[in-house]
Design an enzyme around this catalytic site. Sequence first.
Site, PDB file in Angstrom:
ATOM      1  NE  ARG A  88      -1.812  -2.190   2.867  1.00 57.13           N
ATOM      2  CZ  ARG A  88      -1.897  -3.486   2.527  1.00 57.13           C
ATOM      3  NH1 ARG A  88      -2.844  -3.892   1.759  1.00 57.13           N
ATOM      4  NH2 ARG A  88      -1.015  -4.357   2.980  1.00 57.13           N
ATOM      5  CB  THR A  89       3.517   2.537   2.218  1.00 62.77           C
ATOM      6  OG1 THR A  89       2.750   2.138   3.345  1.00 62.77           O
ATOM      7  CG2 THR A  89       4.137   3.882   2.512  1.00 62.77           C
ATOM      8  NE  ARG A 116       7.411   0.815   4.241  1.00 64.22           N
ATOM      9  CZ  ARG A 116       6.222   0.243   4.447  1.00 64.22           C
ATOM     10  NH1 ARG A 116       6.070  -1.049   4.218  1.00 64.22           N
ATOM     11  NH2 ARG A 116       5.197   0.934   4.866  1.00 64.22           N
ATOM     12  CE  LYS A 166      28.061  -2.501  -8.164  1.00 65.17           C
ATOM     13  NZ  LYS A 166      28.129  -1.523  -9.254  1.00 65.17           N
ATOM     14  CG  HIS A 180       3.893   3.993   8.380  1.00 60.58           C
ATOM     15  ND1 HIS A 180       3.910   4.870   7.315  1.00 60.58           N
ATOM     16  CD2 HIS A 180       3.487   2.801   7.870  1.00 60.58           C
ATOM     17  CE1 HIS A 180       3.534   4.220   6.221  1.00 60.58           C
ATOM     18  NE2 HIS A 180       3.274   2.972   6.523  1.00 60.58           N
TER      19      HIS A 180
HETATM   20  C1  NCD Z   1       2.069  -1.090   7.969  1.00 61.02           C
HETATM   21  C2  NCD Z   1       3.563  -0.909   7.959  1.00 61.02           C
HETATM   22  O1  NCD Z   1       4.236  -1.176   6.961  1.00 61.02           O
HETATM   23  O2  NCD Z   1       4.047  -0.456   8.981  1.00 61.02           O
HETATM   24  N1  NCD Z   1       1.503  -1.222   6.725  1.00 61.02           N
HETATM   25  C3  NCD Z   1       1.270  -0.101   5.968  1.00 61.02           C
HETATM   26  O3  NCD Z   1       2.145   0.636   5.647  1.00 61.02           O
HETATM   27  N2  NCD Z   1      -0.001   0.152   5.631  1.00 61.02           N
HETATM   28  C4  NCD Z   1       1.582  -2.079   8.955  1.00 61.02           C
HETATM   29  C5  NCD Z   1       2.233  -3.422   9.035  1.00 61.02           C
HETATM   30  O4  NCD Z   1       3.126  -3.762   8.260  1.00 61.02           O
HETATM   31  O5  NCD Z   1       1.813  -4.159   9.907  1.00 61.02           O
END
Ligand code: NCD
Length: 285
Positions: free
Chosen positions: A24-25, A75, A54, A104
């Site tokens: 999703r993100t 991320r 590397k 997050h």
């Molecule tokens: C979450 C995350 O990646 O922290 N998911 C998200 O981004 N919607 C929640 C999770 O991974 O449990």
Amino acid sequence: MAGKFATPLRGKLAALLFFEPSSRTFSSHAAAVKRLGGQTVEYQQPNTTSSTVKGETLEDTVNVFEHYVDLIIIRHPVMGTALRAAEAAITKPIINAGDGSGEHPTQALLDMFTFYEQYKRLDGLTGLMTGDLLYGRTVHSLVKGLSLFQNNTIFLLSPKNLRFPKELLVHVRRRGMKLVEIEHEKDIPENCHFWYWTRVQKERFSDLSEYERVKHRFVLTSRLIKERADKKTLLLHPLPRVGEIEPTVDSDPRALYLRDEVANGLYVRMALLTLILIKNTQSYW
Ligand code: NCD
């Protein structure tokens, strides 16, 4: 103006550097950039396909990408990495799309917008957060976000070994927010504006038998909703869910996790990207 409004990011380029799995993100940020007329450079798992293999440092990677794009969305499995990236970046903004068990923030924004849509306010709310409150970064950011508003009370329900981090608890309480740790479903108050369920973060466990023991300690069931929820209690979950929501809950009109919450992930990120990248957003109204 309408055409211009539709594509404020035309000519802009965003990099997505995702060192950790994401559905999703990743997709909603990419979709948000593209829906606004921008373009993306996308790197999933750069730790196996980029110069990181590397031995290139994160700082060098960030400084290189700054020459290519207008904004970097990152991320990473290690807490604090987004901050490191932001400190390394000289000319371009960074969005934290999740840093290990840290934060997050964009998920918190979309969750808060989902509350706001329903209640038209972000203060005076009572909520429940359940699941992995120790490693779950979504709850860390959501609690922090809600602590910026007045008179919010959050009940925290988790297995004993996955309790909300002490330091964060102290920090948020100092801001005046009420956090109440509870141990059983029977302690859930009946007047919650929302329940925020989360999965136990398997990838943060070194001992998988421990994960197995606690992963389904708290499950969102139709029965629990009937017993403890209010007619208006919103049911949210950041997803992915892995068995901690009984499938019958999906058809409950209060369950927003596959509906408004997901949709808002796109809209809120579109808004955020526009605010960050476009100086004079007024001209788009
Ligand atoms: C979450 C995350 O990646 O922290 N998911 C998200 O981004 N919607 C929640 C999770 O991974 O449990």
